[in-house]
Design a protein around this motif. Structure first.
Motif, mmCIF file in Angstrom:
data_model
loop_
_atom_site.group_PDB
_atom_site.id
_atom_site.type_symbol
_atom_site.label_atom_id
_atom_site.label_comp_id
_atom_site.label_asym_id
_atom_site.label_seq_id
_atom_site.Cartn_x
_atom_site.Cartn_y
_atom_site.Cartn_z
ATOM 1 N N MET A 117 0.834 -1.197 0.000
ATOM 2 C CA MET A 117 0.000 0.000 0.000
ATOM 3 C C MET A 117 0.871 1.251 0.000
ATOM 4 N N ILE A 118 0.527 2.223 -0.838
ATOM 5 C CA ILE A 118 1.299 3.453 -0.939
ATOM 6 C C ILE A 118 1.101 4.306 0.303
ATOM 7 N N GLN A 119 2.208 4.793 0.862
ATOM 8 C CA GLN A 119 2.151 5.716 1.993
ATOM 9 C C GLN A 119 1.764 7.096 1.486
ATOM 10 N N VAL A 120 0.851 7.773 2.196
ATOM 11 C CA VAL A 120 0.265 8.991 1.638
ATOM 12 C C VAL A 120 0.414 10.225 2.518
ATOM 13 N N ASN A 121 0.948 10.088 3.710
ATOM 14 C CA ASN A 121 0.990 11.228 4.628
ATOM 15 C C ASN A 121 2.175 12.139 4.322
ATOM 16 N N PHE A 122 1.873 13.367 3.910
ATOM 17 C CA PHE A 122 2.919 14.361 3.683
ATOM 18 C C PHE A 122 2.388 15.738 4.058
ATOM 19 N N ASN A 123 3.268 16.541 4.623
ATOM 20 C CA ASN A 123 2.932 17.920 4.980
ATOM 21 C C ASN A 123 3.869 18.918 4.320
ATOM 22 N N THR A 124 4.920 18.426 3.713
ATOM 23 C CA THR A 124 5.890 19.274 3.034
ATOM 24 C C THR A 124 6.179 18.684 1.664
ATOM 25 N N VAL A 125 6.766 19.501 0.803
ATOM 26 C CA VAL A 125 7.159 18.987 -0.515
ATOM 27 C C VAL A 125 8.282 17.975 -0.361
ATOM 28 N N ALA A 126 9.182 18.207 0.597
ATOM 29 C CA ALA A 126 10.272 17.258 0.825
ATOM 30 C C ALA A 126 9.719 15.885 1.174
ATOM 31 N N GLU A 127 8.673 15.850 1.997
ATOM 32 C CA GLU A 127 8.063 14.570 2.357
ATOM 33 C C GLU A 127 7.374 13.933 1.145
ATOM 34 N N LEU A 128 6.713 14.748 0.342
ATOM 35 C CA LEU A 128 6.056 14.256 -0.871
ATOM 36 C C LEU A 128 7.082 13.647 -1.829
ATOM 37 N N VAL A 129 8.185 14.350 -2.029
ATOM 38 C CA VAL A 129 9.256 13.864 -2.908
ATOM 39 C C VAL A 129 9.868 12.581 -2.348
ATOM 40 N N ALA A 130 10.117 12.562 -1.043
ATOM 41 C CA ALA A 130 10.725 11.385 -0.411
ATOM 42 C C ALA A 130 9.821 10.160 -0.532
ATOM 43 N N LEU A 170 -2.849 16.230 -10.724
ATOM 44 C CA LEU A 170 -2.726 15.704 -9.369
ATOM 45 C C LEU A 170 -1.389 16.124 -8.745
ATOM 46 N N THR A 171 -0.337 16.118 -9.540
ATOM 47 C CA THR A 171 0.955 16.607 -9.044
ATOM 48 C C THR A 171 0.855 18.076 -8.663
ATOM 49 N N ALA A 172 0.210 18.866 -9.517
ATOM 50 C CA ALA A 172 -0.003 20.279 -9.207
ATOM 51 C C ALA A 172 -0.786 20.428 -7.913
ATOM 52 N N ALA A 173 -1.808 19.598 -7.749
ATOM 53 C CA ALA A 173 -2.631 19.665 -6.540
ATOM 54 C C ALA A 173 -1.809 19.373 -5.289
ATOM 55 N N GLY A 174 -0.871 18.437 -5.401
ATOM 56 C CA GLY A 174 -0.025 18.123 -4.257
ATOM 57 C C GLY A 174 0.778 19.324 -3.788
ATOM 58 N N ILE A 175 1.324 20.075 -4.739
ATOM 59 C CA ILE A 175 2.074 21.293 -4.387
ATOM 60 C C ILE A 175 1.132 22.316 -3.751
ATOM 61 N N GLY A 176 -0.049 22.483 -4.333
ATOM 62 C CA GLY A 176 -1.016 23.421 -3.768
ATOM 63 C C GLY A 176 -1.424 23.056 -2.360
ATOM 64 N N MET A 177 -1.591 21.759 -2.100
ATOM 65 C CA MET A 177 -1.953 21.300 -0.757
ATOM 66 C C MET A 177 -0.890 21.689 0.260
ATOM 67 N N VAL A 178 0.362 21.508 -0.107
ATOM 68 C CA VAL A 178 1.454 21.829 0.813
ATOM 69 C C VAL A 178 1.494 23.335 1.105
ATOM 70 N N VAL A 179 1.365 24.153 0.056
ATOM 71 C CA VAL A 179 1.377 25.600 0.265
ATOM 72 C C VAL A 179 0.213 26.020 1.144
ATOM 73 N N ASP A 180 -0.957 25.451 0.896
ATOM 74 C CA ASP A 180 -2.138 25.799 1.686
ATOM 75 C C ASP A 180 -1.949 25.429 3.150
ATOM 76 N N GLN A 181 -1.264 24.328 3.414
ATOM 77 C CA GLN A 181 -1.041 23.881 4.792
ATOM 78 C C GLN A 181 0.003 24.720 5.514
ATOM 79 N N ASN A 182 1.011 25.188 4.767
ATOM 80 C CA ASN A 182 2.165 25.816 5.407
ATOM 81 C C ASN A 182 2.307 27.318 5.161
ATOM 82 N N ALA A 183 1.486 27.858 4.282
ATOM 83 C CA ALA A 183 1.527 29.299 4.004
ATOM 84 C C ALA A 183 0.095 29.740 3.726
#
Length: 292
Positions: A1-14, A147-160
């Motif tokens: 199962m794919i791990q899905v928890n990320f709060n930063t772009v670094a975590e998303l990339v990792a 979806l990739t774009a959305a991932g970046i937007g999610m991180v910005v929305d959470q952290n800025a």
């Protein structure tokens, strides 16, 4: 199962690197988990968004209708007609025209996708539509890139912030440009790390952009800013694909954008109390639009 928890772009990339999957697969799995929807349902919903985006582009580059204020309308059509004669090359000029066109459709109360906001609605779809045309991509490819774009937007929305009222236009057009750059990098076959660099480069070069709408409307300078930010996104993607790294990591760039947003005075955060909004011409327009 794919791990899905990320709060930063670094975590998303990792997560993408560790599981040997594209960034869009992490975001897709996250959406499936959070919304309790199947893969097909998530993809179908994004496809519907993409269809609306394309419809707004087609309408935008043909549009001659003026907004109720009279400030905007028809510029996308003019720019698109100029695409073969310009300095930047037809692809970049067409992309800018697409973005202006979508924003003009928004100004006449047409149907658009707020991506991530109505004020920045032209940037992501314009960049991806240009990529689709240039690289002859299928709609399915674009859906995954969204979806990739959305991932970046999610991180910005959470952290800025993605709201002009909170962080200035950098929060809207800057975030949208980062989302677009990330999606373009993935479409070009870039690595997850390159996606992060593309997003960082885009935000860095729109940082500090104020929100100063004339007469309080999402028209001037917002409509044309969408065109400029689209070209920034494309440039950021090309730099990332060329192997250029952002010296400042993307999550630190997002944090810096957030700090700058807090430092901006209220007068430059969508209140129309400073900047272009208080020039003599702008005040005359405001008096005409709101005579009472």
């Amino acid at each position: 199962m794919i791990q899905v928890n990320f709060n930063t772009v670094a975590e998303l990339v990792a997560l993408a690197e560790a599981q040997h999957v594209p960034v869009h697969e992490i975001v897709l799995a996250r959406e499936m988990h959070d919304r309790e929807r199947s893969r097909g349902e998530v993809l179908q919903a994004m496809l519907k968004n993409w269809q609306v985006m394309q419809e707004s582009i087609v309408r935008g580059i043909q549009n001659t209708e003026r907004s109720l204020s009279g400030m905007t309308g028809g510029d996308a059509r003019r720019l698109y007609a100029h695409r073969e004669q310009g300095y930047m090359g037809s692809a970049a000029i067409a992309a800018a025209a697409y973005a202006v066109g979508i924003s003009e459709v928004n100004a006449v109360m047409g149907r658009i996708v707020a991506c991530p906001t109505a004020g920045s609605c032209g940037i992501v779809p314009a960049a991806l539509y240009a990529a689709k045309k240039q690289r002859r991509l299928a709609d399915g490819d674009i859906v995954l890139a969204l979806l990739t774009a959305a991932g970046i937007g999610m991180v910005v929305d959470q952290n800025a912030s993605i709201a002009g009222a909170a962080g200035g236009c950098q929060a809207e057009c800057g975030t949208a440009a980062a989302m677009a750059a990330a999606a373009l990098v993935e479409l070009a076959g870039g690595t997850p790390a390159m996606i992060g660099n593309g997003a960082a480069l885009a935000i860095k070069n729109l940082m500090g952009l104020v929100c100063d709408p004339v007469a309080g409307l999402v028209e001037v300078p917002c409509v044309k800013r969408n065109g400029f930010a689209t070209v920034v996104a494309m440039t950021a993607a090309d730099m990332a694909m060329a192997g250029i790294r952002s010296v400042i990591p993307v999550d630190e760039v997002i944090a810096a954008m957030n700090e700058v947003g807090h430092l901006l005075p209220k007068s430059l955060r969508e209140t129309s109390e400073a900047g272009l909004a208080v020039t003599p011409t702008a005040k005359a327009i405001e008096k005409r639009v709101y005579p009472d």
